[in-house]
Design an enzyme around this catalytic site. Sequence first.
Site, mmCIF file in Angstrom:
data_model
loop_
_atom_site.group_PDB
_atom_site.id
_atom_site.type_symbol
_atom_site.label_atom_id
_atom_site.label_comp_id
_atom_site.label_asym_id
_atom_site.label_seq_id
_atom_site.Cartn_x
_atom_site.Cartn_y
_atom_site.Cartn_z
ATOM 1 N N ASP A 122 -12.329 -4.214 -5.128
ATOM 2 C CA ASP A 122 -13.546 -4.323 -4.322
ATOM 3 C C ASP A 122 -14.483 -5.429 -4.794
ATOM 4 O OD1 ASP A 122 -12.630 -2.118 -2.873
ATOM 5 O OD2 ASP A 122 -13.535 -0.734 -4.300
ATOM 6 N N LYS B 211 -12.604 -9.783 -2.371
ATOM 7 C CA LYS B 211 -11.448 -10.695 -2.184
ATOM 8 C C LYS B 211 -11.306 -11.100 -0.718
ATOM 9 C CE LYS B 211 -8.878 -7.429 -3.953
ATOM 10 N NZ LYS B 211 -9.876 -6.506 -4.519
ATOM 11 N N GLY C 126 -9.036 -1.938 0.871
ATOM 12 C CA GLY C 126 -10.003 -2.055 1.962
ATOM 13 C C GLY C 126 -10.735 -3.360 1.752
ATOM 14 N N HIS C 127 -10.504 -4.322 2.624
ATOM 15 C CA HIS C 127 -11.107 -5.644 2.472
ATOM 16 C C HIS C 127 -12.115 -5.872 3.596
ATOM 17 C CE1 HIS C 127 -7.268 -7.004 0.158
ATOM 18 N NE2 HIS C 127 -7.945 -6.055 -0.444
ATOM 19 N N GLN D 274 -6.186 -4.655 -4.623
ATOM 20 C CA GLN D 274 -6.487 -4.014 -5.897
ATOM 21 C C GLN D 274 -6.914 -5.086 -6.923
ATOM 22 O OE1 GLN D 274 -3.289 -2.715 -4.309
ATOM 23 N NE2 GLN D 274 -4.869 -1.580 -3.244
HETATM 24 P P1 GDP Z 1 -12.267 -6.395 -1.547
HETATM 25 O O1 GDP Z 1 -11.532 -5.101 -1.511
HETATM 26 O O2 GDP Z 1 -12.108 -7.102 -2.856
HETATM 27 O O3 GDP Z 1 -11.971 -7.300 -0.383
HETATM 28 O O4 GDP Z 1 -13.814 -6.012 -1.464
HETATM 29 P P2 GDP Z 1 -14.511 -4.892 -0.514
HETATM 30 O O5 GDP Z 1 -14.608 -5.453 0.843
HETATM 31 O O6 GDP Z 1 -13.877 -3.566 -0.688
HETATM 32 O O7 GDP Z 1 -15.935 -4.763 -1.213
HETATM 33 C C1 GDP Z 1 -16.795 -5.834 -1.361
HETATM 34 C C2 GDP Z 1 -18.148 -5.465 -0.728
HETATM 35 O O8 GDP Z 1 -19.139 -6.379 -1.164
HETATM 36 C C3 GDP Z 1 -18.126 -5.572 0.786
HETATM 37 O O9 GDP Z 1 -19.005 -4.582 1.290
HETATM 38 C C4 GDP Z 1 -18.666 -6.960 1.057
HETATM 39 O O10 GDP Z 1 -19.276 -7.106 2.327
HETATM 40 C C5 GDP Z 1 -19.704 -7.079 -0.032
HETATM 41 N N1 GDP Z 1 -19.934 -8.442 -0.534
HETATM 42 C C6 GDP Z 1 -19.002 -9.372 -0.873
HETATM 43 N N2 GDP Z 1 -19.602 -10.441 -1.425
HETATM 44 C C7 GDP Z 1 -20.930 -10.168 -1.440
HETATM 45 C C8 GDP Z 1 -22.082 -10.881 -1.949
HETATM 46 O O11 GDP Z 1 -21.985 -11.984 -2.485
HETATM 47 N N3 GDP Z 1 -23.303 -10.267 -1.798
HETATM 48 C C9 GDP Z 1 -23.429 -9.043 -1.203
HETATM 49 N N4 GDP Z 1 -24.641 -8.515 -1.111
HETATM 50 N N5 GDP Z 1 -22.363 -8.349 -0.730
HETATM 51 C C10 GDP Z 1 -21.149 -8.906 -0.865
HETATM 52 P P1 IMO Z 2 -9.035 -3.252 -2.880
HETATM 53 O O1 IMO Z 2 -7.876 -4.111 -2.449
HETATM 54 C C1 IMO Z 2 -10.645 -0.150 -5.500
HETATM 55 C C2 IMO Z 2 -7.857 2.869 -6.995
HETATM 56 C C3 IMO Z 2 -8.085 4.294 -6.507
HETATM 57 C C4 IMO Z 2 -7.621 5.058 -7.733
HETATM 58 C C5 IMO Z 2 -6.433 4.232 -8.221
HETATM 59 C C6 IMO Z 2 -5.079 4.757 -7.784
HETATM 60 O O2 IMO Z 2 -9.926 -2.818 -1.775
HETATM 61 O O3 IMO Z 2 -9.749 -3.867 -4.041
HETATM 62 P P2 IMO Z 2 -3.840 4.715 -5.419
HETATM 63 O O4 IMO Z 2 -4.220 5.301 -4.097
HETATM 64 O O5 IMO Z 2 -3.629 3.237 -5.395
HETATM 65 O O6 IMO Z 2 -2.674 5.421 -6.057
HETATM 66 O O7 IMO Z 2 -5.102 5.016 -6.385
HETATM 67 O O8 IMO Z 2 -6.630 2.916 -7.713
HETATM 68 N N1 IMO Z 2 -7.707 1.842 -5.940
HETATM 69 C C7 IMO Z 2 -8.664 0.974 -5.604
HETATM 70 N N2 IMO Z 2 -9.930 0.854 -6.044
HETATM 71 N N3 IMO Z 2 -10.161 -1.039 -4.604
HETATM 72 C C8 IMO Z 2 -8.879 -0.949 -4.178
HETATM 73 O O9 IMO Z 2 -8.314 -1.879 -3.367
HETATM 74 C C9 IMO Z 2 -8.077 0.113 -4.649
HETATM 75 N N4 IMO Z 2 -6.805 0.499 -4.429
HETATM 76 C C10 IMO Z 2 -6.586 1.547 -5.236
HETATM 77 O O10 IMO Z 2 -9.440 4.530 -6.214
HETATM 78 O O11 IMO Z 2 -8.605 5.019 -8.737
HETATM 79 MG MG MG Z 3 -11.890 -3.053 -1.255
#
Ligand code: GDP
Ligand code: IMO
Ligand code: MG
Length: 431
Positions: A13, A16, A40-41, A223
């Site tokens: 998270d 990416k 979840g991206h 991840q």
């Molecule tokens: P990913 O799984 O690595 O693609 O990241 P996620 O989408 O799960 O989580 C990143 C969160 O941070 C999302 O809610 C984005 O909209 C938010 N986000 C990403 N970059 C920034 C930033 O520079 N500032 C703020 N405020 N939010 C950001």
């Molecule tokens: P993105 O791509 C954050 C975590 C789960 C749990 C552990 C194992 O959005 O960064 P699983 O269901 O994979 O067997 O769970 O890994 N986990 C993540 N945490 N971002 C993710 O993906 C994750 N994918 C798995 O919360 O701790």
């Molecule tokens: Mg994510």
Amino acid sequence: MSVKVVLGTQWGDEGKGKYIDILARESDIVVRYSGGNNAGHTIVKEGVRYALHLVPSGILHSGRKCIIGNGVVIDPEVLTGELDELNSRGIDTDGLLISDRAHLVMPYHRIMDELLEAGRGESSLGTTKRGIGPAYADKAERCGIRMCDLADPALFRQKAEEMIRRKNEILKKVYGHPELDSASITESCLRYGRRLEKYITDTNDYLFHAVAEGRNILLEGAQATFLDLDFGTYPYVTSSNPTAGGACTGSGIAPRYIDEVIGVMKAYTSRVGTGPFPTEQDNETGNLIRELGWEYGTTTGRPRRCGWLDMVMIRYAARTNGLTSLAINHLDTIGKVGKAANGGVIRICTAYIKNGYKVNNFPASLKELAECVPVYEEFKGWDEDISEIKEYAQLPPSAVHFLERIEAEAGVPVKYIGVGKDRENTIIRLI
Ligand code: GDP
Ligand code: IMO
Ligand code: MG
């Protein structure tokens, strides 16, 4: 031609999806190489939010090929739903290709994930319960079912019926769980298979030719380093290899063709699920980071645990992945944290102290890790709203100082800086 990898340096998270979306502009092909719909991206494009779980984040750019690589595990029901949702929002998904070698997440994997988590009791891993671990376990156990099987209904029926028969024995005898209905599971999978059939192909072969033709390829990590099955905080990890090595095995692109590895990080640390977290702030500071950064899971909606940035982790990620640059998100959020709380102070951890000795490397043993106490360096926050800043030189001096310390500690240049949610709120530094 260039082949770039974008991956996570912390516990996921990091944002990416946003960089994949930005870099997809200059790419011909985007390849997701690991994980499944545990990811979840989030991408915010002109104020509109998209949450992608299986489809590569490059899909929002028309004309790009988006590949789900052999290293990914695919729940066909989820993938079909995601494609429908994208289509209903006017996104063209015709550029999708799915590796015929990718493994399926079957309904029994989801059930096993639930049962295994329940059985772990107090020491549950906090999985996403999407069946990811059990699907990779079957792959390693050599009884997985692949996309090439789904594309062949007679073969799929035979394999699925045999596996459901075997899983039913375990479900009944070990867990006292009702038996699964083999016919209905098989037929519903085949329905999804008919929908996905047109995308299934030999993506390794496709990518081999794309590399030979000098196309620009982006390998999309899901991840992150500390969730990696080999390099993460085992057993509190996922069941695949999100690190740079996994980009090669999960796509079929050989290591010699990789030109850049971009490590995405936040200006603080977050984690969903259980497991160690040395700089966690289970207090008002953590709550403040969560609220200001809106740290709630994209996949499960769970509140994310939050804490200070840990440079021991980032150094380890830089080394393990051979990072060529860093992308730092949430510089806006951490500035507000420094402004609003702790008397205007932000912290980063530069090392740990264990039994009176300084520890610079991230230990394998969770018992040792639990004995590590973070050593913090303090920084001033900044009052300005930086979300509209486009040039590095326009950032407040205290923000520049913060970034330069991170760069020096990591030994990797900072190339991208996130100053807000929207993909437009990004500074691209010329280095
Ligand atoms: P990913 O799984 O690595 O693609 O990241 P996620 O989408 O799960 O989580 C990143 C969160 O941070 C999302 O809610 C984005 O909209 C938010 N986000 C990403 N970059 C920034 C930033 O520079 N500032 C703020 N405020 N939010 C950001
Ligand atoms: P993105 O791509 C954050 C975590 C789960 C749990 C552990 C194992 O959005 O960064 P699983 O269901 O994979 O067997 O769970 O890994 N986990 C993540 N945490 N971002 C993710 O993906 C994750 N994918 C798995 O919360 O701790
Ligand atoms: Mg994510």
